[in-house]
Design a protein around this motif. Sequence first.
Motif, short mmCIF file in Angstrom:
data_model
loop_
_atom_site.label_atom_id
_atom_site.label_comp_id
_atom_site.label_asym_id
_atom_site.label_seq_id
_atom_site.Cartn_x
_atom_site.Cartn_y
_atom_site.Cartn_z
N GLY A 93 -7.16 5.08 -4.73
CA GLY A 93 -8.11 4.14 -3.59
C GLY A 93 -9.57 4.55 -3.27
O GLY A 93 -9.67 5.11 -2.35
N MET A 94 -10.34 4.68 -4.28
CA MET A 94 -11.53 5.13 -4.08
C MET A 94 -12.56 4.15 -4.37
O MET A 94 -12.82 3.29 -5.12
CB MET A 94 -11.74 6.59 -5.01
CG MET A 94 -11.02 7.70 -4.74
SD MET A 94 -10.83 8.84 -6.01
CE MET A 94 -12.35 10.04 -5.47
N GLY A 154 0.90 -1.14 -0.03
CA GLY A 154 -0.19 -0.10 -0.14
C GLY A 154 0.85 1.26 -0.04
O GLY A 154 2.15 1.24 0.29
N ALA A 172 -3.13 5.05 2.62
CA ALA A 172 -4.51 5.83 2.40
C ALA A 172 -5.37 5.05 3.34
O ALA A 172 -5.60 3.35 2.95
CB ALA A 172 -4.87 5.69 1.07
N SER A 180 -6.69 0.36 -5.65
CA SER A 180 -5.55 0.32 -5.55
C SER A 180 -4.50 -0.88 -5.78
O SER A 180 -3.65 -0.51 -6.24
CB SER A 180 -5.29 0.59 -3.89
OG SER A 180 -3.92 0.79 -3.56
N VAL A 189 -8.47 4.72 3.40
CA VAL A 189 -9.69 4.18 3.06
C VAL A 189 -9.48 2.89 2.20
O VAL A 189 -10.24 2.07 1.81
CB VAL A 189 -10.43 5.25 2.00
CG1 VAL A 189 -9.37 5.64 0.80
CG2 VAL A 189 -11.74 4.85 1.59
N CYS A 190 -8.09 2.74 1.79
CA CYS A 190 -8.05 1.42 1.31
C CYS A 190 -8.10 -0.05 1.86
O CYS A 190 -8.07 -1.03 1.34
CB CYS A 190 -6.54 1.28 0.41
SG CYS A 190 -6.12 2.56 -0.57
#
Lengths: 169, 588
Positions: free
Chosen positions: B291-292, B270, B273, B285, B275-276
């Motif tokens: 990474g949304m 990673g 982030a 990601s 949110v990932c």
Amino acid sequence: MTQCTCCATAGQEELASRLMPMVEKYRGKKGATIPLLAEIQKSFGYLPEDALHFVAKALDMPAAELFGVATFYSMFRLEPEGKYVIRLCRGTACHVQGSALVGAQIQRYLGIPEGKTTEDGMFTLQYVACLGCCSLAPVMMVGDEVHGKLTPESAVTILETYRKKEEGR
Amino acid sequence: MQKTIVKVGMASCGIAAGARPVLEELQTLLKGREDVELREVGCIGLCFHEPLVEIDRQGKRVIYGEVTPEVAKQIVEEDLGKNAPLGKHIIFSTEGDAPENAMLGKQVRVVLRNCGVIDPVKIDEYIEHDGYEGLKKATTSMTREEVIKTVLDSGLRGRGGAGFPTGLKWKFAAASKGDHKYVVCNADEGDPGAFMDRSVLEGDPHSIIEGMAICGYAIGADQGVIYCRAEYPLAIKHLNIALDQARERGFLGKNIMGTDFSFDIYIKEGAGAFVCGEETALMASIEGQRGMPRPRPPFPANSGVFGKPTNINNVETLANIAWIINHGAEAFNKYGIGRSRGTKVFALAGKIVKGGLVEVPMGMPLREVIFDIGGGIPGGKAFKAVQMGGPSGGCLPESLLDTPVDYESINATGAIMGSGGMIVMDETTCIVDVAKFFLNFTQNESCGKCPFCRIGTKRMLETLTRITEGKGKDADLDLLEEICVQIKDGSLCGLGQTAPNPVQTTIKYFRHEYEAHIREQKCPAKACTTLIHYTINEKCIGCTKCAKACPVGAISGELKKAHVINDDVCVRCGQCIAACPVKAISVE
């Protein structure tokens, strides 16, 4: 024979020689953006704007896609950083144990806000989410070394030892 | 003759506490001793006693805590030399009373079974402790359906936070059609205050590989991906070593255990982030994008990584799998209450005497975890709250301490089980400041896709900041509660849907603290710096220590005469209080 205009300057030639091996390594691979950026950052210490434009062109992708990924993740930096990166943990356990006061004191001592680098290029101060050493809270990492159970005073003492070590050289 | 094993805890936390010089000292002192084996092990969970050294004589175990190189030398001379254990520094013993016997005795170790026991980078030690037996049993004597049924019957639910039944997830992925399928291990442990996944990855990486391979067999996948956060370099190092070893021994690769099942794993680092940790953001990601999160359906089981059927489980969930296959669903199911079966690992931190990792059966009351195992609050201070579930969770007061730790009971309070972080707070922690801290975190980590989360968390943070600065209005509490509901309704993923939890639970259980900030401009915990003032009282002896300690020069006074603090300059950093020998500085 006319020379390729994109490599007209010496800087561009140097960029090409450093970046092309990485570009070739990841060309056509699925999901390569993040490892590619990580490799560029490892080589340059940060992500120079020129390098991203160069890579985008070489891979025939919009530069916005690279910048989009580079600015999304906290690990990527678009500015060079200091010799020692101070990662002050701002996780919950550290917060409860007073890391905000430690951070304020480090900022006063170094004369820089969070996210910036000292003028002599020695220290960069970063706040990070959690280093996973919660029982040693408050914690900071200087380079690869972890220092725990900090007070505002001991944090400064620790940074002074790094500065002295450099001056002694 | 069997060797005496000397174990040194070399996880990140041990190294941070100074385990490396201890290890080096032992390496020097034990050179040439044929009867002793020195072993580097992961974290046993007694983080507050690090660095740790354990002496294991055929199961008779003694653990020493707070070991320095000097103490290590004594251990070699006395314990290993004359078979005379040191009196001091013993924290655990199978042979007699020791301070932490009760703490370890109350635990049940399934996930952490090998952490602190084996050398994580030696596959033979993992194999000696039933390693890869689960994979062997699954692939050679069970059908795919039987494996899935065993996991279903065990009652195992996702340990990453949401608690979705693992067997059901596998069933969906198995039913999905596709030429390739993926098994993803979510090792993006981003909750501040939770570190059990780091401990397992560092201390027992093969258990994750085995769990993933069993899952791969069950759902018909051929590729595994471990998505690990880059902040855990030691975990990544150990995983890479373990993957190579597993391939070498044929536990990964083509035709595993001589069957037609083929499976391999790679690591994806990673890049920082939070949110990932959300599964659809994590997949984006892996694919190299921002990474949304995206809406579900389609669920990962149908269309996951690169559009292929994908099963995603977190580290702690996967660490249970081999044990369940080995011991059977019933052995696991016998622990726990209601619909929460098995054990759960908790990371105890904050204002607690025994901070560390503990694994207990589901259903143990919070009070027992915090006071009986964790040793309660240090310094004689009063308990105020325990924060569970990180930025998605909530703060629970004293009155809820008898709540059993299981998914349903914790959810009913407004907090969540989450990944198992338990941050204990005492009377000196300001609850409004804690809510502000979490909102600052979620506001920073919101990916920006959903306006309610992006703008709503920002507005909440502004409101909370106003309150902690004494500029709050009565209407602010209503405003906060209204925004909470809207963010929950208007956000796509778990980050937004749970971001209001810290605010909702603190308003619910600690409304009086908010009101004190708003109506009286007072911080009851004396923590919010704009609402407190430092003064020097008549106890001052004029020693000048406070003036020297003050980083902003706010204190003046002559030697042997009472000093004064200039309130306009003072930054309330507390260094004068720490420096004063006679407790002459009061905070109001």
